[in-house]
Design an enzyme around this catalytic site. Sequence first.
Site, PDB file in Angstrom:
ATOM      1  N   ARG A   1      10.451  -1.347  -4.123  1.00 11.33           N
ATOM      2  CA  ARG A   1      10.542  -0.084  -4.868  1.00 11.33           C
ATOM      3  C   ARG A   1      11.347  -0.229  -6.160  1.00 11.33           C
ATOM      4  NH1 ARG A   1       8.650   4.264  -1.608  1.00 11.33           N
ATOM      5  NH2 ARG A   1       9.054   3.748   0.559  1.00 11.33           N
TER       6      ARG A   1
ATOM      7  N   PRO B   1       0.575  10.282  -5.554  1.00 11.96           N
ATOM      8  CA  PRO B   1       0.307  10.297  -4.122  1.00 11.96           C
ATOM      9  C   PRO B   1       1.492  10.734  -3.268  1.00 11.96           C
ATOM     10  CG  PRO B   1      -0.601   8.317  -5.102  1.00 11.96           C
ATOM     11  CD  PRO B   1       0.144   9.029  -6.195  1.00 11.96           C
ATOM     12  N   ASN B   2       1.179  11.562  -2.298  1.00 12.18           N
ATOM     13  CA  ASN B   2       2.114  12.029  -1.254  1.00 12.18           C
ATOM     14  C   ASN B   2       3.140  13.055  -1.733  1.00 12.18           C
ATOM     15  OD1 ASN B   2       1.115  10.412   1.000  1.00 12.18           O
ATOM     16  ND2 ASN B   2       1.819   8.671  -0.206  1.00 12.18           N
TER      17      ASN B   2
ATOM     18  N   ASP C   1      -1.817   1.692 -17.950  1.00 12.33           N
ATOM     19  CA  ASP C   1      -2.632   1.524 -19.154  1.00 12.33           C
ATOM     20  C   ASP C   1      -3.077   2.871 -19.705  1.00 12.33           C
ATOM     21  OD1 ASP C   1      -2.371  -1.192 -19.035  1.00 12.33           O
ATOM     22  OD2 ASP C   1      -4.402  -1.595 -18.312  1.00 12.33           O
TER      23      ASP C   1
ATOM     24  N   TYR D   1      13.707  12.802   0.322  1.00 14.83           N
ATOM     25  CA  TYR D   1      13.098  13.547  -0.789  1.00 14.83           C
ATOM     26  C   TYR D   1      13.496  15.020  -0.844  1.00 14.83           C
ATOM     27  CZ  TYR D   1      10.260   9.320  -0.996  1.00 14.83           C
ATOM     28  OH  TYR D   1       9.849   8.008  -1.100  1.00 14.83           O
TER      29      TYR D   1
ATOM     30  N   ARG E   1       7.893  15.764   4.087  1.00 16.15           N
ATOM     31  CA  ARG E   1       7.858  14.304   4.024  1.00 16.15           C
ATOM     32  C   ARG E   1       9.275  13.725   3.896  1.00 16.15           C
ATOM     33  NH1 ARG E   1       6.383  10.974  -1.421  1.00 16.15           N
ATOM     34  NH2 ARG E   1       6.429   8.922  -0.466  1.00 16.15           N
TER      35      ARG E   1
ATOM     36  N   ALA F   1       4.147   6.169  -5.175  1.00 15.83           N
ATOM     37  CA  ALA F   1       4.128   4.713  -4.971  1.00 15.83           C
ATOM     38  C   ALA F   1       3.326   3.977  -6.046  1.00 15.83           C
ATOM     39  CB  ALA F   1       3.576   4.394  -3.579  1.00 15.83           C
TER      40      ALA F   1
ATOM     41  N   HIS G   1      11.841  10.085 -10.614  1.00 17.92           N
ATOM     42  CA  HIS G   1      11.811   9.860  -9.168  1.00 17.92           C
ATOM     43  C   HIS G   1      12.884  10.711  -8.517  1.00 17.92           C
ATOM     44  CE1 HIS G   1       9.135   6.497  -9.706  1.00 17.92           C
ATOM     45  NE2 HIS G   1       9.920   6.094 -10.679  1.00 17.92           N
ATOM     46  N   LEU G   2      12.537  11.334  -7.414  1.00 21.89           N
ATOM     47  CA  LEU G   2      13.518  12.133  -6.671  1.00 21.89           C
ATOM     48  C   LEU G   2      14.613  11.232  -6.121  1.00 21.89           C
ATOM     49  CD1 LEU G   2      10.760  14.152  -4.907  1.00 21.89           C
ATOM     50  CD2 LEU G   2      12.514  15.214  -6.330  1.00 21.89           C
TER      51      LEU G   2
ATOM     52  N   GLU H   1       9.512   9.152 -16.915  1.00 19.01           N
ATOM     53  CA  GLU H   1       9.257   8.816 -15.504  1.00 19.01           C
ATOM     54  C   GLU H   1      10.364   9.429 -14.646  1.00 19.01           C
ATOM     55  OE1 GLU H   1       8.991   4.554 -14.978  1.00 19.01           O
ATOM     56  OE2 GLU H   1       9.253   4.693 -12.809  1.00 19.01           O
TER      57      GLU H   1
ATOM     58  N   ARG I   1      16.823   1.374  -2.883  1.00 21.75           N
ATOM     59  CA  ARG I   1      15.942   1.344  -1.729  1.00 21.75           C
ATOM     60  C   ARG I   1      15.349  -0.062  -1.518  1.00 21.75           C
ATOM     61  NH1 ARG I   1      12.089   6.344  -1.866  1.00 21.75           N
ATOM     62  NH2 ARG I   1      11.880   5.665   0.318  1.00 21.75           N
TER      63      ARG I   1
ATOM     64  N   ASN J   1       6.003  11.868 -11.997  1.00 19.04           N
ATOM     65  CA  ASN J   1       6.484  11.152 -10.822  1.00 19.04           C
ATOM     66  C   ASN J   1       5.254  10.487 -10.212  1.00 19.04           C
ATOM     67  OD1 ASN J   1       7.362  10.187  -8.369  1.00 19.04           O
ATOM     68  ND2 ASN J   1       8.568  12.008  -7.859  1.00 19.04           N
TER      69      ASN J   1
ATOM     70  N   HIS K   1       4.875   1.398  -8.447  1.00 23.11           N
ATOM     71  CA  HIS K   1       5.158   0.001  -8.153  1.00 23.11           C
ATOM     72  C   HIS K   1       3.953  -0.930  -8.342  1.00 23.11           C
ATOM     73  CE1 HIS K   1       8.595   2.106  -6.635  1.00 23.11           C
ATOM     74  NE2 HIS K   1       7.868   2.721  -5.723  1.00 23.11           N
TER      75      HIS K   1
HETATM   76  C1  DQA Z   1       9.219   8.401  -5.463  1.00 26.88           C
HETATM   77  C2  DQA Z   1       9.660   6.981  -5.078  1.00 26.88           C
HETATM   78  C3  DQA Z   1       8.454   6.126  -4.708  1.00 26.88           C
HETATM   79  O1  DQA Z   1       8.880   4.818  -4.339  1.00 26.88           O
HETATM   80  C4  DQA Z   1       7.708   6.732  -3.540  1.00 26.88           C
HETATM   81  O2  DQA Z   1       6.575   5.960  -3.238  1.00 26.88           O
HETATM   82  C5  DQA Z   1       7.360   8.161  -3.783  1.00 26.88           C
HETATM   83  C6  DQA Z   1       8.348   9.029  -4.393  1.00 26.88           C
HETATM   84  C7  DQA Z   1      10.422   9.348  -5.674  1.00 26.88           C
HETATM   85  O3  DQA Z   1      10.208  10.441  -6.194  1.00 26.88           O
HETATM   86  O4  DQA Z   1      11.547   9.014  -5.301  1.00 26.88           O
HETATM   87  O5  DQA Z   1       6.285   8.620  -3.402  1.00 26.88           O
HETATM   88  O6  DQA Z   1       8.496   8.338  -6.683  1.00 26.88           O
END
Ligand code: DQA
Length: 142
Positions: free
Chosen positions: A111, A10-11, A87, A23, A18, A77, A100-101, A98, A107, A74, A80
């Site tokens: 998170r 998501p996002n 699963d 990011y 964003r 959210a 994360h940027l 995994e 943070r 990635n 979390h």
């Molecule tokens: C993220 C970190 C997450 O907490 C956040 O919700 C994201 C991006 C990152 O790439 O740093 O959407 O996964």
Amino acid sequence: MKKLLLINGPNLNMLGTREPEIYGLTTLPEIVKMVRARAEQMGLAVEPFQSNHEGGLIDFIQAEYQKANGIIINPGALTHYGYSLRDCLAGTGLPVVEVHLSNIQKREEWRKISVLTDICIGLISGMGVEGYLMALEHFKDE
Ligand code: DQA
């Protein structure tokens, strides 16, 4: 040729506009292009997918995992609280990295918890776009 699923949650389709101070300015299509180019040099194929829906991510993983050798994700959210995604990833039996940027340990308290990390082979957090390329390195010689 080894094939990797490159999954963004998501996002992450909003990268570039964003919260760029967190990011960065690179868009998701640019990231996919970079990862693909580097993967090609390594003799790896990449299948990208992004969804804002946990179920959409799960449907994609269930449809594709048997044709894949590993997963770079990635989870946004869902990191979390995404127990269904966790699963699903565990059920594939594939090695998962995994990414994360941002550095999620620097943070907000909520998170700092990932419900995915313990079923992943590793976690790359805080290295920006470079993190996706670092994840590729793992699969190069595997
Ligand atoms: C993220 C970190 C997450 O907490 C956040 O919700 C994201 C991006 C990152 O790439 O740093 O959407 O996964």
